[in-house]
Design an enzyme around this catalytic site. Structure first.
Site, PDB file in Angstrom:
ATOM      1  N   TYR A  23      30.875  22.937  36.506  1.00 13.91           N
ATOM      2  CA  TYR A  23      32.192  23.000  35.863  1.00 13.91           C
ATOM      3  C   TYR A  23      33.278  22.417  36.769  1.00 13.91           C
ATOM      4  CZ  TYR A  23      36.438  24.978  33.849  1.00 13.91           C
ATOM      5  OH  TYR A  23      37.695  25.135  33.332  1.00 13.91           O
ATOM      6  N   GLU A  24      33.181  22.713  38.072  1.00 16.12           N
ATOM      7  CA  GLU A  24      34.188  22.239  39.023  1.00 16.12           C
ATOM      8  C   GLU A  24      33.881  20.841  39.563  1.00 16.12           C
ATOM      9  OE1 GLU A  24      34.525  25.378  41.957  1.00 16.12           O
ATOM     10  OE2 GLU A  24      35.835  26.535  40.633  1.00 16.12           O
ATOM     11  N   GLU A  81      35.773  35.467  45.639  1.00 14.19           N
ATOM     12  CA  GLU A  81      35.342  34.113  45.984  1.00 14.19           C
ATOM     13  C   GLU A  81      35.041  33.299  44.730  1.00 14.19           C
ATOM     14  OE1 GLU A  81      34.204  30.765  48.225  1.00 14.19           O
ATOM     15  OE2 GLU A  81      35.319  32.521  48.821  1.00 14.19           O
ATOM     16  N   VAL A  85      32.384  32.576  33.928  1.00 13.52           N
ATOM     17  CA  VAL A  85      31.763  32.988  32.680  1.00 13.52           C
ATOM     18  C   VAL A  85      31.247  31.723  32.012  1.00 13.52           C
ATOM     19  CG1 VAL A  85      32.147  34.032  30.403  1.00 13.52           C
ATOM     20  CG2 VAL A  85      33.245  35.014  32.438  1.00 13.52           C
ATOM     21  N   GLY A  91      36.253  33.697  26.019  1.00 16.46           N
ATOM     22  CA  GLY A  91      37.057  34.176  24.908  1.00 16.46           C
ATOM     23  C   GLY A  91      36.577  35.500  24.339  1.00 16.46           C
ATOM     24  N   GLY A  93      36.235  38.268  26.396  1.00 13.94           N
ATOM     25  CA  GLY A  93      36.708  39.341  27.262  1.00 13.94           C
ATOM     26  C   GLY A  93      35.905  39.579  28.520  1.00 13.94           C
ATOM     27  N   GLY A  95      35.582  37.662  31.305  1.00 12.78           N
ATOM     28  CA  GLY A  95      36.351  37.372  32.512  1.00 12.78           C
ATOM     29  C   GLY A  95      37.370  38.463  32.793  1.00 12.78           C
ATOM     30  N   ASN A 122      42.964  23.489  37.181  1.00  6.82           N
ATOM     31  CA  ASN A 122      42.344  24.405  36.219  1.00  6.82           C
ATOM     32  C   ASN A 122      43.416  25.188  35.445  1.00  6.82           C
ATOM     33  OD1 ASN A 122      40.650  26.072  34.788  1.00  6.82           O
ATOM     34  ND2 ASN A 122      39.374  26.605  36.551  1.00  6.82           N
ATOM     35  N   TYR A 129      45.113  33.879  34.477  1.00  5.81           N
ATOM     36  CA  TYR A 129      45.473  34.777  35.591  1.00  5.81           C
ATOM     37  C   TYR A 129      46.929  35.230  35.487  1.00  5.81           C
ATOM     38  CZ  TYR A 129      41.137  33.021  37.690  1.00  5.81           C
ATOM     39  OH  TYR A 129      39.838  32.673  37.938  1.00  5.81           O
TER      40      TYR A 129
END
Length: 158
Positions: A23-24, A81, A85, A91, A93, A95, A122, A129
């Protein structure tokens, strides 16, 4: 369901770490093995802990965390760290549940703060957050020393 990981979960944890790296766009940096994870998470001196999110008996997300120490507060801190998900499970819940359990652990363990980093690109994570009440600190920059630079500098120690 959110639960603490056990040594039996190491293969699932490694799969999630690889999915996070994909993903990253950092897959090329993943060199960790199941053996290393087992030793570092569940060996005689654990360096970190892992919470897992499960849905219908399947592991769908994880949070890897450890303690640091705030000299200013004179209290431990909880440092996250990794939080990840699986994209198809977002979506629902998971996370938020992982973060809430970490916040509960931080409070229960007497931590003065709960911290983590987020990549500047991101935007969905940043918005998520912030919606939970987290504040981003633009005045702090991450310093990192790895590989040859770390070895070279370590060699200067008396």
């Amino acid at each position: 369901m959110i639960r603490l990981a056990t040594a039996h979960d190491v293969p699932a944890i490694l799969q999630l770490i690889r999915a996070l790296a994909d993903y990253e766009k950092l897959s090329h940096q993943v060199v960790v093995t199941e053996t290393q994870l087992r030793e570092h998470l569940f060996g005689p001196r654990p360096y970190a802990e892992v919470l897992l999110a499960e849905d219908a008996g399947q592991v769908v997300g994880y949070a890897l965390f450890f303690h640091s120490y705030s000299t200013f507060l004179g209290r431990p801190s909880l440092y996250l760290e990794d939080l990840f998900v699986l994209p198809e499970q977002r979506g629902k819940g998971h996370g938020k549940a992982l973060l809430a359990r970490l916040a509960r652990l931080a409070v229960d363990r007497g931590c003065g703060r709960f911290e983590w980093m987020v990549l500047d690109w991101n935007t969905p994570a940043i918005q998520f957050y912030e919606s939970l009440g987290a504040a981003l600190s633009p005045e702090w920059k991450l310093c990192r020393m790895t590989g040859e630079a770390l070895e070279r500098f370590a060699a200067t120690a008396a």
